[in-house]
Design a protein around this motif. Structure first.
Motif, mmCIF file in Angstrom:
data_model
loop_
_atom_site.group_PDB
_atom_site.id
_atom_site.type_symbol
_atom_site.label_atom_id
_atom_site.label_comp_id
_atom_site.label_asym_id
_atom_site.label_seq_id
_atom_site.Cartn_x
_atom_site.Cartn_y
_atom_site.Cartn_z
ATOM 1 N N ARG A 364 0.815 -1.214 0.000
ATOM 2 C CA ARG A 364 0.000 0.000 0.000
ATOM 3 C C ARG A 364 0.848 1.263 0.000
ATOM 4 N NH1 ARG A 364 -3.661 -2.885 -1.292
ATOM 5 N NH2 ARG A 364 -5.648 -3.216 -0.204
ATOM 6 N N TRP A 365 1.942 1.260 0.752
ATOM 7 C CA TRP A 365 2.746 2.476 0.845
ATOM 8 C C TRP A 365 3.430 2.813 -0.480
ATOM 9 C CZ3 TRP A 365 4.186 5.733 5.085
ATOM 10 C CH2 TRP A 365 3.466 5.478 6.260
ATOM 11 N N VAL A 366 3.605 1.818 -1.329
ATOM 12 C CA VAL A 366 4.274 2.050 -2.612
ATOM 13 C C VAL A 366 3.262 2.169 -3.739
ATOM 14 C CG1 VAL A 366 5.932 1.107 -4.261
ATOM 15 C CG2 VAL A 366 6.339 0.856 -1.813
ATOM 16 N N ASN A 367 2.214 1.320 -3.717
ATOM 17 C CA ASN A 367 1.285 1.242 -4.843
ATOM 18 C C ASN A 367 0.098 2.177 -4.719
ATOM 19 O OD1 ASN A 367 2.947 -0.805 -5.799
ATOM 20 N ND2 ASN A 367 1.703 -2.431 -4.876
ATOM 21 N N ASN A 368 -0.060 2.826 -3.578
ATOM 22 C CA ASN A 368 -1.173 3.767 -3.430
ATOM 23 C C ASN A 368 -0.688 5.153 -3.851
ATOM 24 O OD1 ASN A 368 -3.406 5.241 -2.745
ATOM 25 N ND2 ASN A 368 -3.599 4.413 -0.674
ATOM 26 N N PRO A 369 -0.991 5.558 -5.078
ATOM 27 C CA PRO A 369 -0.408 6.832 -5.560
ATOM 28 C C PRO A 369 -0.988 8.056 -4.875
ATOM 29 C CG PRO A 369 -1.976 5.978 -7.162
ATOM 30 C CD PRO A 369 -1.865 4.938 -6.075
ATOM 31 N N GLU A 370 -2.234 7.972 -4.422
ATOM 32 C CA GLU A 370 -2.872 9.132 -3.815
ATOM 33 C C GLU A 370 -3.502 8.740 -2.484
ATOM 34 O OE1 GLU A 370 -5.611 10.816 -6.524
ATOM 35 O OE2 GLU A 370 -4.108 11.406 -8.003
ATOM 36 N N PRO A 371 -2.717 8.593 -1.432
ATOM 37 C CA PRO A 371 -3.303 8.291 -0.121
ATOM 38 C C PRO A 371 -4.093 9.484 0.408
ATOM 39 C CG PRO A 371 -0.970 8.747 0.104
ATOM 40 C CD PRO A 371 -1.254 8.726 -1.378
ATOM 41 N N LYS A 372 -4.994 9.189 1.306
ATOM 42 C CA LYS A 372 -5.758 10.265 1.923
ATOM 43 C C LYS A 372 -4.807 11.149 2.720
ATOM 44 C CE LYS A 372 -9.738 7.178 2.427
ATOM 45 N NZ LYS A 372 -10.638 6.518 3.403
ATOM 46 N N HIS A 373 -4.921 12.459 2.547
ATOM 47 C CA HIS A 373 -3.975 13.393 3.167
ATOM 48 C C HIS A 373 -4.713 14.658 3.579
ATOM 49 C CE1 HIS A 373 -0.642 16.586 2.598
ATOM 50 N NE2 HIS A 373 -0.600 16.129 3.826
ATOM 51 N N SER A 726 5.686 19.808 10.824
ATOM 52 C CA SER A 726 6.580 20.639 10.025
ATOM 53 C C SER A 726 6.293 22.111 10.282
ATOM 54 C CB SER A 726 6.412 20.321 8.532
ATOM 55 O OG SER A 726 5.082 20.573 8.120
ATOM 56 N N ASN A 727 7.146 22.932 9.736
ATOM 57 C CA ASN A 727 7.023 24.381 9.873
ATOM 58 C C ASN A 727 6.802 24.990 8.497
ATOM 59 O OD1 ASN A 727 8.538 27.234 9.828
ATOM 60 N ND2 ASN A 727 7.712 26.873 11.871
ATOM 61 N N ARG A 728 5.721 25.762 8.378
ATOM 62 C CA ARG A 728 5.406 26.421 7.116
ATOM 63 C C ARG A 728 5.027 27.860 7.409
ATOM 64 N NH1 ARG A 728 1.155 21.893 4.746
ATOM 65 N NH2 ARG A 728 2.448 20.068 5.169
ATOM 66 N N ASN A 729 5.792 28.751 6.893
ATOM 67 C CA ASN A 729 5.517 30.184 7.062
ATOM 68 C C ASN A 729 5.367 30.536 8.542
ATOM 69 O OD1 ASN A 729 5.449 30.472 4.217
ATOM 70 N ND2 ASN A 729 3.275 29.863 4.198
ATOM 71 N N ASP A 730 6.295 30.057 9.316
ATOM 72 C CA ASP A 730 6.337 30.336 10.747
ATOM 73 C C ASP A 730 5.107 29.793 11.473
ATOM 74 O OD1 ASP A 730 7.721 31.243 12.946
ATOM 75 O OD2 ASP A 730 6.688 33.178 12.976
ATOM 76 N N THR A 731 4.506 28.742 10.944
ATOM 77 C CA THR A 731 3.363 28.078 11.576
ATOM 78 C C THR A 731 3.637 26.584 11.635
ATOM 79 O OG1 THR A 731 1.826 29.747 10.723
ATOM 80 C CG2 THR A 731 0.881 27.652 11.467
ATOM 81 N N THR A 732 3.378 25.995 12.788
ATOM 82 C CA THR A 732 3.560 24.555 12.946
ATOM 83 C C THR A 732 2.318 23.834 12.441
ATOM 84 O OG1 THR A 732 5.009 24.879 14.836
ATOM 85 C CG2 THR A 732 4.004 22.703 14.587
ATOM 86 N N VAL A 733 2.533 22.834 11.587
ATOM 87 C CA VAL A 733 1.444 22.110 10.926
ATOM 88 C C VAL A 733 1.669 20.617 11.108
ATOM 89 C CG1 VAL A 733 0.272 21.657 8.730
ATOM 90 C CG2 VAL A 733 1.118 23.945 9.242
ATOM 91 N N LEU A 734 0.585 19.901 11.359
ATOM 92 C CA LEU A 734 0.614 18.440 11.392
ATOM 93 C C LEU A 734 -0.030 17.909 10.117
ATOM 94 C CD1 LEU A 734 -0.338 17.463 15.078
ATOM 95 C CD2 LEU A 734 1.918 17.552 14.024
ATOM 96 N N ASP A 735 0.695 17.045 9.404
ATOM 97 C CA ASP A 735 0.175 16.381 8.206
ATOM 98 C C ASP A 735 -0.115 14.928 8.533
ATOM 99 O OD1 ASP A 735 0.601 18.171 5.549
ATOM 100 O OD2 ASP A 735 2.138 18.637 7.050
ATOM 101 N N VAL A 736 -1.247 14.434 8.046
ATOM 102 C CA VAL A 736 -1.671 13.060 8.302
ATOM 103 C C VAL A 736 -1.950 12.382 6.967
ATOM 104 C CG1 VAL A 736 -3.332 11.556 9.465
ATOM 105 C CG2 VAL A 736 -2.692 13.745 10.499
ATOM 106 N N TRP A 737 -1.372 11.187 6.777
ATOM 107 C CA TRP A 737 -1.629 10.372 5.591
ATOM 108 C C TRP A 737 -2.243 9.044 6.023
ATOM 109 C CZ3 TRP A 737 2.753 13.242 6.265
ATOM 110 C CH2 TRP A 737 3.073 14.174 5.267
ATOM 111 N N ASP A 738 -3.219 8.598 5.248
ATOM 112 C CA ASP A 738 -3.825 7.279 5.441
ATOM 113 C C ASP A 738 -3.615 6.487 4.158
ATOM 114 O OD1 ASP A 738 -5.287 5.043 6.004
ATOM 115 O OD2 ASP A 738 -7.236 6.033 6.083
ATOM 116 N N PHE A 739 -2.728 5.493 4.207
ATOM 117 C CA PHE A 739 -2.396 4.709 3.030
ATOM 118 C C PHE A 739 -3.308 3.503 2.849
ATOM 119 C CE2 PHE A 739 1.422 7.155 3.641
ATOM 120 C CZ PHE A 739 1.902 7.364 2.367
ATOM 121 N N GLY A 740 -4.284 3.310 3.709
ATOM 122 C CA GLY A 740 -5.184 2.172 3.598
ATOM 123 C C GLY A 740 -6.393 2.489 2.734
#
Length: 927
Positions: A364-373, A726-740
């Motif tokens: 799934r981590w390799v073959n799922n081109p567009e995981p939920k994000h 991560s840090n984006r434009n002086d703002t802390t952001v959490l990114d979540v991916w679901d590969f299932g």
């Protein structure tokens, strides 16, 4: 067909139509003709010899129509077919508001006439062919003829029963009764000529079909008397002359009857061996054939173990056994907490669940081109110092003093844990229990279910920089030269490392244990060093001293603790007894990361000197020195097959933990590696501007998860989920991916390190026999009678060991060299002076994180090593077995001269940083 049932022939009602001036229809319903029963086989007690004897024949062979030469119709029934309609289904014409009635509709009350009676009636009418009327037929009056009254007729003799068996020759289908006309006159094929209206038709016109049914018992008797070879020849001759529809019907009967379920008949060993040749996709389809196949396939541990190995996803290192133990613990807990619901299928073996989870992780981590994000802001613009994914929760800690709990499905903030008075730099979770360490020098225990802080442990005099929860597990223990397997520790423990140069061991409180907080009111300003007496804390176990500088990293499993320090050494401890087993010397600069590999009896450490060293836990020798990095090795990760190191030189290196051989060098980042995590399939690494995924087996880049950002603080993944801060434009952001996908609900992730907490409190009643406190309590109970005298003797002997009021406790506990003490007190604490840089890499030069594009400018004060430290560093590759100092026992023997109070104490104004080791004023020590 059962033995008490006989085949029968159901005649369709005969219809006679007489046309004069009007049309009169007479319907006669006949009783079924009971055909002779078939003889049983010669050996009915052996069902295996006659597999078709009790086979369920298809409907087309048990119920089919027959049409006789005179147009009469009949239905053949093999046995009792119930009360269903035996007439052929005919399509009924219909329209809007009307439909055509069937021919027999509305004649439900018609009397049933037996075949014998019908033959008798037919014989009577044939003897009076000159009559114009027949009994039972209504003829309307006509103007040209008169109807005379019916004359009286003599009653004919009753017909004898029809004989259907003749041993000499095939019997006549319906032999004429004695004293009756010949069959030709009884069963005419056409009405006699010269009559104005047709005579009643005979119920059955005998033909070959009826003759065959009546002679079938005789034929079967002859067939069973033949030898088997001739039987086979006879049947094959018939089959050769059978059309294709007949062969298909026979095939539909023979195939399921002669089939054998080899999976249920063969021994389990052979079944497992046969199934091992099938690919997993075929096994998945085979498990859906029947319940028995599903149970056999899913519950075979050997099959799934061999499949894991053949597909190269068997990792070893007890990771598979740990997964199985965790699954069994979850099922045991589910049985206790929920009422048992009967399940028609047995639960699959944990190895089957492990195979599915690892297969999904690999594909799934390799073959799922567009995981939920999706992404969402968190902690304002503060640095995310720690990030966890535990039991379906995202847990993040920051230098803004807060801990947040989020939902990975929606990003909703579930809990905000407030209480620390400094940045949170260490975090560990276990089920619903969270442990945090902060620059406020405290360790806090949180209940994630309620968000309450249940315990506050004090004792450290500087930043709690690292901590770990040691969960009970079965390990190898050597006693008197004999290696046995034991479960250690008996209860979960917490190990904390601090910048005060020491480590502490605590008992992890169980849910429901008495709450303990080392100070009274949280509103008043308190001096934790003054108030928090660890001797009053029932959860405190050991105070491990020996390092000469801040403890930067630790790793613990079983009874073994590995600690790395800025004093360039690595120490191996027994966390049950508190003994320091080894002091590992070899690094020439500060040690920033350590990992523990109990399966191989080794530990690994990364240092600012750019090397990774692999140490033998049994001998204390340096087995391998892994070189290649050109800067600080700030991060290490270990899995069953791979050792991964990340450095400030913007590269990651993958090593073989057995041989120390370099497998791959991952060089695609442009700045220092700030975070990474890996498993047996992939590596996720964050640096300046991007988050990359690598194939750990060939060292290639799989994809970029994040690009065009300022920097990545932390990354963590488990199963189908991946979370990055991560840090984006002086703002802390959490990114979540679901590969299932929607069908991957049973995808079970394996935690980093392979340590599960599903059965962590299973042995709550056990205590560590080697714990010094337990030994002391047992000794006190055994010598209770002489307790007063012994205490007096101990007080007398320890008079010289008690420090005077003018002595500094810090000097007593931390060093014997005043010059080294002054050097440490003047060193700047880098964790607080520069909180905007990487959460896991600290460096005293412009190399590494300080050289990255997004690192903020800060003034860093560097210090040089003393000559005494240089002398230690020159002994590269050597080790010394040094017993841990027992200064704590001397301090415990100090007589109590002032009452201990847990009330909160106010602090005078202090300009020192909260992470700098504190020296108390002379005469202020609590005794």
């Amino acid at each position: 067909m059962s033995a008490n049932q006989r085949p029968m022939l159901v005649l369709q009602p005969s219809v006679n139509t007489t046309t004069v001036t009007t049309t009169t229809t007479t319907t006669t319903t006949y009783a079924p003709i009971q055909l002779p029963p078939l003889p049983p086989p010669s050996s009915p007690k052996d069902p295996k010899a006659y597999p078709l004897l009790h086979a369920n024949l298809p409907q087309s062979l048990r119920h089919f129509p027959l049409v006789f030469p005179n147009g009469a119709r009949a239905i053949f029934r093999d046995g009792d077919g119930g009360d269903e309609d035996m007439q052929e289904e005919q399509e009924v014409a219909s329209g809007v508001g009307w439909r055509m009635l069937r021919r027999d509709e509305g004649s439900k009350d018609v009397a049933v006439v037996g075949l014998t009676e019908a033959v008798e009636r037919f014989g009577k009418k044939r003897s009076h062919t000159s009559d114009d009327l027949m009994e039972g037929i209504e003829v309307p009056s006509s103007s040209s003829s008169t109807v005379p009254p019916p004359r009286k007729k003599a009653r004919a003799a009753p017909l004898p029963p029809i004989s259907t068996v003749n041993a000499a020759a095939p019997p006549s289908p319906l032999p004429s009764p004695h004293g009756s006309p010949s069959p030709e006159s009884i069963w005419p094929s056409a009405p006699p000529s010269g009559t104005s209206s047709p005579l009643p038709q005979a119920p059955v016109q005998p033909d070959l079909a009826l003759t065959t049914l009546l002679t079938l018992p005789s034929l079967l008797s002859h067939f069973t008397a033949l030898p088997q070879a001739l039987q086979s020849h006879f049947l094959l001759t018939l089959l050769r002359h059978s059309p294709l529809p007949v062969l298909r019907t026979l095939h539909s009967v023979l195939s399921p009857t002669l089939a054998r379920d080899f999976l249920t008949l063969l021994p389990p060993e052979l079944v497992s061996h046969i199934l091992s040749y099938l690919p997993f996709s075929t096994l998945a389809r085979a498990s859906r054939v029947s319940r028995s196949w599903r149970a056999i396939i899913d519950s075979d541990p050997v099959l799934w173990r061999d499949l894991l190995k053949s597909t190269k996803i068997w990792f070893g290192g007890d990771s598979e056994d740990a997964f199985a133990t965790a699954i069994i613990a979850r099922r045991r807990h589910a049985q206790r907490s929920q009422p048992s619901i009967p399940n028609p299928l047995p639960l699959p073996h944990p190895y089957k669940m492990l195979f599915k989870s690892r297969h999904l992780t690999r594909t799934r981590w390799v073959n799922n081109p567009e995981p939920k994000h999706f992404s969402f802001p968190a902690h304002g613009s503060s640095v995310v110092t720690c990030l966890l994914f535990s039991h379906g929760r995202i847990i993040s800690a920051s230098d803004d003093h807060s801990i947040h709990v989020y939902s990975p499905e929606t990003g909703e903030l579930l809990r905000s844990l407030q209480g620390h008075e400094g940045g949170v730099w260490a975090l560990a979770a276990c089920k619903d229990t969270l442990v945090s360490g902060s620059t406020d020098r405290t360790v806090r225990i949180w209940d994630l279910a309620t968000g309450r802080c249940t315990h506050v442990f004090g004792g450290h005099t500087s930043t709690v920089r690292c901590l770990s929860i040691v969960k009970p597990e079965v390990i190898e223990v050597e006693r008197d030269g004999v290696i046995t397997k034991e479960k250690w520790p008996k209860r979960p423990l917490i190990v904390t490392g601090s910048r005060d140069q020491s480590l502490r061991v605590w008992t992890l409180p169980r849910p429901g244990d008495a709450e303990y907080k080392c100070f009274g009111s949280e509103e008043n300003e308190v001096d934790l060093a003054e108030v928090c007496d660890t001797e009053e804390n029932p959860y405190h176990r050991l105070h491990l001293e020996g390092h000469d500088h801040a403890v930067r990293a630790l790793a613990a499993r079983g009874r073994t603790l590995v600690s790395g320090s800025y004093d360039c050494t690595v120490r191996i401890w027994d966390i049950i007894t508190g003994k320091c087993k080894w002091v590992l010397l070899g690094h020439t600069q500060k040690v920033y990361s350590v990992v523990l590999d109990l399966g191989r009896h080794q530990a690994c450490s990364g240092s600012m000197d750019g090397t990774v060293r692999v140490w033998n836990l049994q001998t204390g020798q340096c087995q391998h020195t892994l070189t290649g990095h050109t800067s600080l090795v700030g991060l290490l990760g270990l899995s069953p097959s791979y050792l991964v190191s990340a450095a400030a030189d913007s590269t990651l290196r993958i090593w073989d933990p057995d041989t120390g051989e370099l497998r791959h060098a991952l060089a695609a980042h442009t700045g220092a590696i700030t975070c990474f995590q890996h498993d047996e399939f992939k590596v996720l690494s964050g640096s300046d501007g991007n988050l990359k995924m690598w194939n750990i087996r060939d060292g290639t880049v799989v994809r970029d998860l994040l690009t065009g950002i300022t920097g990545v603080w932390q990354v963590v993944f488990e199963g189908r989920w991946c979370v990055a801060a991560s840090n984006r434009n002086d703002t802390t952001v959490l990114d979540v991916w679901d590969f299932g996908t929607e069908n991957d609900e049973d995808w079970i992730g394996e935690p980093a390190g392979g340590i599960y907490d599903d059965d962590i409190f299973s042995d709550d009643g056990e205590e560590d026999e080697d714990d010094p406190r337990i030994k002391a309590l047992k000794l006190r109970d055994l010598n209770n009678d002489d307790d007063d005298q012994e205490q007096a003797d101990i007080d007398a002997m320890d008079q010289d060991l008690v420090p005077s009021e003018t002595d500094s406790l810090v000097e007593l506990d931390l060093t014997q060299d005043r010059q080294g003490s002054q050097r440490r007190l003047q060193e700047v604490d880098m964790d607080v002076s520069d909180s905007r840089r990487s959460a896991d890499i600290e460096i005293d030069s412009t190399d590494g994180v300080g050289a990255s594009r997004w690192a903020p400018t800060a003034t860093v004060t560097t210090t040089t090593a003393t000559s005494s430290r240089s002398s230690h560093s020159s002994r590269s590759g050597k080790s010394a077995a040094i017993a841990g100092p027992s200064r704590r026992s001397h301090l415990n023997a100090v007589p109590e001269t002032s009452s201990s109070s847990s009330a909160a104490r106010t602090l005078p104004h202090n300009d020192e940083t909260p992470t700098r080791p504190r020296i108390r004023n002379h005469g202020s020590r609590r005794r």
